[in-house]
Structure formats: C-alpha cells, structure tokens
Scaffold this motif. Structure first.
Motif, short mmCIF file in Angstrom:
data_model
loop_
_atom_site.label_atom_id
_atom_site.label_comp_id
_atom_site.label_asym_id
_atom_site.label_seq_id
_atom_site.Cartn_x
_atom_site.Cartn_y
_atom_site.Cartn_z
N LYS A 1 0.82 -1.21 0.00
CA LYS A 1 0.00 0.00 0.00
C LYS A 1 0.86 1.27 0.00
CE LYS A 1 -3.97 -2.05 2.41
NZ LYS A 1 -5.00 -1.70 1.41
N TYR B 1 1.32 4.02 -3.02
CA TYR B 1 0.99 5.43 -2.79
C TYR B 1 2.16 6.33 -3.18
CZ TYR B 1 0.39 9.79 -0.24
OH TYR B 1 0.32 11.13 0.08
N PRO C 1 -5.98 7.44 -2.63
CA PRO C 1 -6.74 6.20 -2.82
C PRO C 1 -5.88 4.95 -2.99
CG PRO C 1 -7.71 7.96 -4.12
CD PRO C 1 -6.44 8.51 -3.54
N GLN C 2 -4.61 5.12 -3.37
CA GLN C 2 -3.73 3.96 -3.52
C GLN C 2 -3.61 3.17 -2.22
OE1 GLN C 2 -3.57 4.12 -7.00
NE2 GLN C 2 -1.41 3.60 -6.89
N TYR D 1 -5.87 2.54 -0.21
CA TYR D 1 -7.06 1.71 -0.01
C TYR D 1 -7.18 0.61 -1.07
CZ TYR D 1 -11.94 0.26 -0.27
OH TYR D 1 -13.07 -0.49 -0.34
N ILE D 2 -6.94 0.95 -2.32
CA ILE D 2 -7.26 0.00 -3.40
C ILE D 2 -6.21 -1.10 -3.60
CG2 ILE D 2 -8.64 1.73 -4.61
CD1 ILE D 2 -6.36 2.07 -6.59
N THR E 1 -4.86 -4.38 -7.45
CA THR E 1 -6.09 -3.68 -7.07
C THR E 1 -7.31 -4.59 -7.24
OG1 THR E 1 -6.41 -2.81 -9.31
CG2 THR E 1 -5.13 -1.46 -7.77
N SER F 1 -10.98 -4.40 -5.45
CA SER F 1 -11.02 -3.22 -4.57
C SER F 1 -12.17 -2.29 -4.91
CB SER F 1 -9.70 -2.45 -4.67
OG SER F 1 -8.63 -3.22 -4.16
N HIS G 1 -16.44 1.90 -11.36
CA HIS G 1 -15.68 2.63 -10.34
C HIS G 1 -14.19 2.60 -10.67
CE1 HIS G 1 -19.06 1.77 -7.13
NE2 HIS G 1 -19.42 2.63 -8.07
N GLN G 2 -13.72 1.42 -11.04
CA GLN G 2 -12.31 1.31 -11.41
C GLN G 2 -12.02 2.07 -12.70
OE1 GLN G 2 -10.79 -2.67 -11.56
NE2 GLN G 2 -8.69 -1.99 -11.91
N TYR H 1 -11.78 5.71 -11.81
CA TYR H 1 -10.54 6.02 -11.10
C TYR H 1 -9.35 6.01 -12.07
CZ TYR H 1 -6.63 5.74 -7.85
OH TYR H 1 -5.46 5.99 -7.19
N THR I 1 -7.06 9.28 -12.85
CA THR I 1 -5.61 9.25 -12.67
C THR I 1 -4.89 9.60 -13.97
OG1 THR I 1 -5.84 7.54 -10.98
CG2 THR I 1 -3.66 7.82 -11.95
#
Length: 328
Positions: A115, A119, A173-174, A176-177, A198, A201, A207-208, A211, A215
């Motif tokens: 994680k 990030y 968010p990195q 979390y996912i 991921t 996640s 949703h992915q 995201y 990004t």
C-alpha cells in the motif's frame, strides 16, 4: 436477476482470491530476456537521473546560500528547484521499485509496503507533472501579465504549494485499493505466488474505470492541455515580438520588451514541456490502448512494451540536461 447473479459471482471470485486462488503449475510469470534488459536499463537510468538531478539540486542549493547574503533567488530557479526535487523523488521511488519488482516478478514485501509504496509511486509521478504545469503557467503569465506577476510575490509559492498538496491528496486512494492476493498450488497446502494488485477493490467495474480515467487525466491529459496552451501563448508572443521589432529582445526592464534572460527561460520552459510530452506520450498511449483492449498485450511484443515504458524514464534524466544547455 441477472445483475444479482453477476454480483454474487464477483463476490465469490473476490472471496476465492482472498483465500488463495488455485494455480495451474507452469503458468507462473517469469523474468524473460526482455525483462532482464528492462531491469538493466532501468537501473542505469536510475544512476544517471540520480547523478544529474542531485548535482543540479546541489548547484541550486549553493546559489541559494549565496543569495541569502543578497537578493532573493530568481523565480525560475525556485521553480527549477522544486521540479528537480520532484524528479529526484520519482527517480528514487519509481525506478528502483520497477526494477526490483521485475526481478522478483511477484511481491514479497507484504501488504503494508504494498500500500505505502503504491501510494509513494503515484505521488512521485503526480509531483513532476504538476510542477511542469506550475512552470508553464508561471512563464506564460510572466509574458502575458508581467506587471501582475511582479506585484504578486506570493503567487509562485501558492502554485508550488498547491502542486505538492494535490500530489499528496490525489495519490491517497492507492492506500485503499492496493492489496495482496495469494495464488495457491491447487492443493490448499501452499501459496506459490503473491502479488500486489487492485483486484476486487472496486464494488463496480465502472468505479475502477472512473478512477483509472481520473488518474490518467491528472497525470497526463490535464497537464498536457495546460502546457500546450501556456507554451502556445509563449511561442505566439515571442514570434509576434520578433516580427514586430527584433531589437525588443534586449536586456532591459521595459514593459513592452522581453529581456534576453527571460527569453532564455521561456525557451527552456518550452523544452521542458516538449520533453515531458515526447517521453510520456508513448507510455500513456499504450495504457489507453490496453484500457480499451486488454488483448493488445498479445499483439504488441513484450520488448516494445518495455521500450515505451523505459522511454518515460528518460524524462527526469533530460530535465537537468535541458537546463544545462540553456545555461551555457
């Protein structure tokens, strides 16, 4: 009813992932010859970029110490200092992480580092992109609204601070996912492969997709558009001035003239933006292609994929060289 069934299947699949997926032996990814070449080139560029950016940062620090006794460091040198810090951050995090991950193929560092490093990787990619935007906007304003820029001394600091803050927040968010998954040998007795991914996640596929698009837009599309607009204004202004009266390019402080020192920094800004666009465009084009057509991996050779990824690593190497060239 169909949607509920699909959701149940997705949940079951994620449950299986969390409890180790049975894996057919012989299907494990391995470090190929092109992968070994990529690792070698990655660590070479890592040493090159570290040496270039660290030496340039040291040079800027010496200038800063000299200026402490006199006037303040110029706006452009302050911007360059933060761009160099961002490039050095990207070099020290992204390149070694990519090289080591390609050597090990799977992830051995556990979920916490999975994680944290995911990030830091995205954070260190946001920072140079946003800093390039700050430089382009600042130099564009210096040409189109010189008096407003000179009268507002806090504008530069505000833009730099915002760039760092957005980098920190957007990479959040990195944490979390990203998570660990473990693939088993089918017997339930052993875990033979682990990876930091991921997978599962996001509650819904869109949703992915959202995201990923967000990004991609923040890393490339928005910086690209802003840099094109700002540098387009710079080039248009310089061209117009040159055509009207070449003598205006002289070292003075007239409102209607462009000092030669500023002209040099404007050319350097355009060169920075060009380097960013040339180095990162192939990488993101491949990313978009894969996003819409995952089967592209079977049509594009592995060496080509590695080449375009490595091409992006040239960007932090080029920036100190660009400054060195325009400082001659």
């Amino acid at each position: 009813m169909a949607n509920n069934t699909s959701l149940e299947q997705d949940q079951n699949a994620c449950s299986v992932v969390n409890n180790s997926i049975p894996l057919i032996q012989g299907k494990l990814p391995t470090l190929t010859l092109s992968g070994k070449i990529r690792v070698t080139v990655t660590f070479f560029l890592f040493l090159l970029s570290t040496a270039f950016n660290a030496s340039f940062l040291s040079k800027l620090q010496k200038w800063t110490q000299k200026k402490e006794k006199g006037r303040k460091l110029s706006r452009m040198k302050v911007l360059l200092k933060h761009l160099t810090l961002a490039n050095l951050l990207e070099t020290l995090i992204v390149m070694p992480l990519d090289g080591m991950w390609n050597i090990t193929v799977q992830w051995y560092a556990g979920e916490f580092l999975c994680k944290v490093l995911s990030y830091l990787k995205l954070f260190s990619m946001y920072a140079p992109a946003f800093m390039m935007v700050v430089i382009s906007v600042d130099r564009s304003l210096a040409i189109t609204r010189p008096l407003a820029v000179q009268s507002n001394s806090k504008l530069e600091q505000s833009m730099i601070g915002l760039a760092w803050i957005l980098s920190i927040v957007f990479a959040g968010p990195q944490l979390y996912i990203f998570r660990m998954i473990y693939l088993g040998d089918g017997s339930g007795q052993a875990e033979v492969f682990s990876q930091c991914v991921t997978h599962c996640s996001f509650p819904q596929w869109w949703h992915q997709a959202f995201y990923n698009f967000f990004t991609f837009s923040c890393l490339f599309i928005f910086p690209l558009l802003i840099m094109l607009i700002c540098n387009g204004k710079i080039i248009f202004t310089l061209t117009r001035v040159l055509h009207q009266n070449p003598r205006k390019l002289q070292l003075n402080q007239s409102k209607n003239n462009i000092p030669r020192a500023r002209l040099r920094t404007l050319k350097m800004t355009v060169a920075f933006a060009t380097s960013f666009i040339v180095c990162w465009t192939p990488y993101y084009v491949l990313g978009i292609w894969y996003w819409f057509d995952p089967e592209m991996l079977n049509r594009v050779s592995e060496p080509v994929n590695h080449f375009f990824f490595l091409f992006a690593f040239l960007n932090p190497c080029f920036d100190p060289l660009i400054y060195g060239y325009f400082s001659l």
